[in-house]
Write a protein that holds these residues in place. Structure first.
Motif, PDB file in Angstrom:
ATOM      1  N   LYS A  88       0.838  -1.191   0.000  1.00 46.40           N
ATOM      2  CA  LYS A  88       0.000   0.000   0.000  1.00 46.40           C
ATOM      3  C   LYS A  88       0.878   1.249   0.000  1.00 46.40           C
ATOM      4  O   LYS A  88       1.590   1.517  -0.940  1.00 46.40           O
ATOM      5  N   HIS A  89       0.829   2.001   1.097  1.00 50.25           N
ATOM      6  CA  HIS A  89       1.621   3.231   1.168  1.00 50.25           C
ATOM      7  C   HIS A  89       2.850   3.068   2.078  1.00 50.25           C
ATOM      8  O   HIS A  89       3.454   4.064   2.480  1.00 50.25           O
ATOM      9  N   TRP A  90       3.207   1.831   2.382  1.00 53.87           N
ATOM     10  CA  TRP A  90       4.298   1.610   3.323  1.00 53.87           C
ATOM     11  C   TRP A  90       5.607   1.298   2.602  1.00 53.87           C
ATOM     12  O   TRP A  90       5.608   0.775   1.480  1.00 53.87           O
ATOM     13  N   THR A 102       6.330  -1.287  11.028  1.00 53.42           N
ATOM     14  CA  THR A 102       5.487  -0.666  10.003  1.00 53.42           C
ATOM     15  C   THR A 102       4.069  -0.482  10.496  1.00 53.42           C
ATOM     16  O   THR A 102       3.445   0.570  10.303  1.00 53.42           O
ATOM     17  N   GLN A 286       8.188   6.930   6.752  1.00 54.53           N
ATOM     18  CA  GLN A 286       7.059   6.278   6.094  1.00 54.53           C
ATOM     19  C   GLN A 286       6.261   7.272   5.249  1.00 54.53           C
ATOM     20  O   GLN A 286       5.835   6.944   4.138  1.00 54.53           O
ATOM     21  N   ASP A 287       6.062   8.484   5.777  1.00 54.46           N
ATOM     22  CA  ASP A 287       5.294   9.488   5.036  1.00 54.46           C
ATOM     23  C   ASP A 287       5.980   9.862   3.728  1.00 54.46           C
ATOM     24  O   ASP A 287       5.335  10.024   2.689  1.00 54.46           O
ATOM     25  N   ALA A 290       5.726   7.040   1.167  1.00 47.52           N
ATOM     26  CA  ALA A 290       4.399   6.862   0.578  1.00 47.52           C
ATOM     27  C   ALA A 290       4.254   7.598  -0.748  1.00 47.52           C
ATOM     28  O   ALA A 290       3.411   7.224  -1.573  1.00 47.52           O
ATOM     29  N   HIS A 291       5.071   8.618  -0.976  1.00 45.08           N
ATOM     30  CA  HIS A 291       4.974   9.412  -2.205  1.00 45.08           C
ATOM     31  C   HIS A 291       5.958   8.960  -3.283  1.00 45.08           C
ATOM     32  O   HIS A 291       6.043   9.561  -4.342  1.00 45.08           O
ATOM     33  N   LEU A 294       6.472   2.572  -5.975  1.00 47.87           N
ATOM     34  CA  LEU A 294       6.927   1.362  -5.291  1.00 47.87           C
ATOM     35  C   LEU A 294       8.260   0.820  -5.801  1.00 47.87           C
ATOM     36  O   LEU A 294       9.107   0.436  -4.993  1.00 47.87           O
ATOM     37  N   ARG A 297      10.795   2.896  -4.099  1.00 50.81           N
ATOM     38  CA  ARG A 297      10.524   3.223  -2.699  1.00 50.81           C
ATOM     39  C   ARG A 297      11.590   2.619  -1.787  1.00 50.81           C
ATOM     40  O   ARG A 297      11.935   1.444  -1.907  1.00 50.81           O
TER      41      ARG A 297
END
Length: 315
Positions: A88-90, A102, A286-287, A290-291, A294, A297
């Motif tokens: 997801k966003h992690w 996490t 983490q924030d 998220a942007h 992936l 990331r």
């Protein structure tokens, strides 16, 4: 007189034996089982370890040694891990430690459940075996793969065996040779020593709520710092438990952090700095992650490398 007619040759079809896999937990019982099977000339076709990624350092050292012992005897050995696929966003994570950080939680045993082993040890072994050619061939023949499990004949393992043996498996036939031989833990230790091997340390994750106080005392500093981090990260979401040891008793606190502080296993200033700074820094990481798409990331392991280097407190 008629000549004798040639007889048809009768062929006896001998079924291929089902493959035998040892579920190897790097502990005393499964090591004794491995050593004894090898000495009898009946080693397993495969030795398989499910690694949650946070075993104690001495367990990984033993694993390296016993892997060399198996290699010298031609015993196939594989280590497997649970591989999450949805982040997801992690930031991506690949072990139990990064998982709980996490999700700002604790290992399941600290929450009154016992799903850690199923998720991080049993499931990845099953996934590996479903792609292992000898297993696939056995299943195609209508056989089950024989899975050897190192439960001994002690009362504690008798209870574990009673639960495990009641579970039916479509693909596996679980066997417990140590119990068939009547071996208890003392007999297992003696067998390992007779083979000239060191006795394995107690296998356990260093963030496991089942650890005893003496086990925490024996941990290196970097493990103690991670324990403090795990409890600090999970603290805002905890409602019914205090920490990794769940609730305080007359012999120990519910939070391992409190024990580490009281025993002066880490300087109080270091504990305070981790609690004050590290969870917030992790959330910022983490924030930002998220942007990031992936494929690019950063993984949680990158943040943990920085934390373990002691850089967060100095930042």
């Amino acid at each position: 007189m008629l000549a004798a007619q040639p007889r048809d040759i009768d062929y006896i079809r001998v079924a291929e034996p089902a493959p035998v896999v040892l579920a190897y937990g790097i502990g005393v019982d499964s090591t004794a089982l491995l050593v004894e099977l090898e000495s009898r000339g009946t080693p397993p076709d495969l030795v398989l370890t499910g690694d949650p990624g946070v075993e104690k350092p001495e367990t990984y050292a033993y694993k390296q040694m016993i892997a060399a012992w198996m290699a010298a005897r031609g015993i196939p050995y594989e280590t497997v891990r649970y591989t999450p696929r949805r982040f997801k966003h992690w930031p991506p994570y690949y072990d139990l430690l990064a998982n709980v950080l996490t999700n700002a939680t604790l290992p399941s045993i600290s929450l009154g459940r016992h799903s850690c082993s199923l998720k991080w040890k049993v499931a990845p072994q099953d996934a590996f075996l479903k792609q292992w050619e000898p297993a696939k061939a056995a299943w195609a023949r209508g056989q089950k793969v024989i899975r050897l499990i190192g439960y001994d004949a002690s009362p504690a393992d008798t209870r574990r065996h009673a639960h495990a043996s009641a579970i039916e498996h479509d693909l596996f036939e679980c066997r417990y040779p140590l119990r068939e031989w009547g071996w208890d833990r003392a007999r297992c230790i003696a067998r390992i020593e007779a083979a000239g091997l060191p006795v394995p340390p107690k296998s356990s994750c260093f963030i496991c709520g089942a650890m005893k106080p003496d086990e925490v005392r024996a941990l290196p500093v970097w493990c103690l710092r991670l324990i403090v981090l795990v409890e600090a990260r999970a603290a805002p979401r905890l409602r019914t438990v205090e920490g990794l040891w769940r609730r305080s008793t007359s012999t120990r606190p519910g939070r391992m952090t409190d024990f580490i502080r009281a025993e002066e296993l880490l300087p109080a200033a270091d504990i305070d700095a981790i609690i004050r700074d590290a969870p917030a820094d992790l959330i910022r990481f983490q924030d930002v992650a998220a942007h990031v798409p992936l494929p690019e990331r950063p993984a949680m392991a990158e943040w943990l490398e920085t934390f373990n280097a002691g850089l967060l407190e100095a930042a």
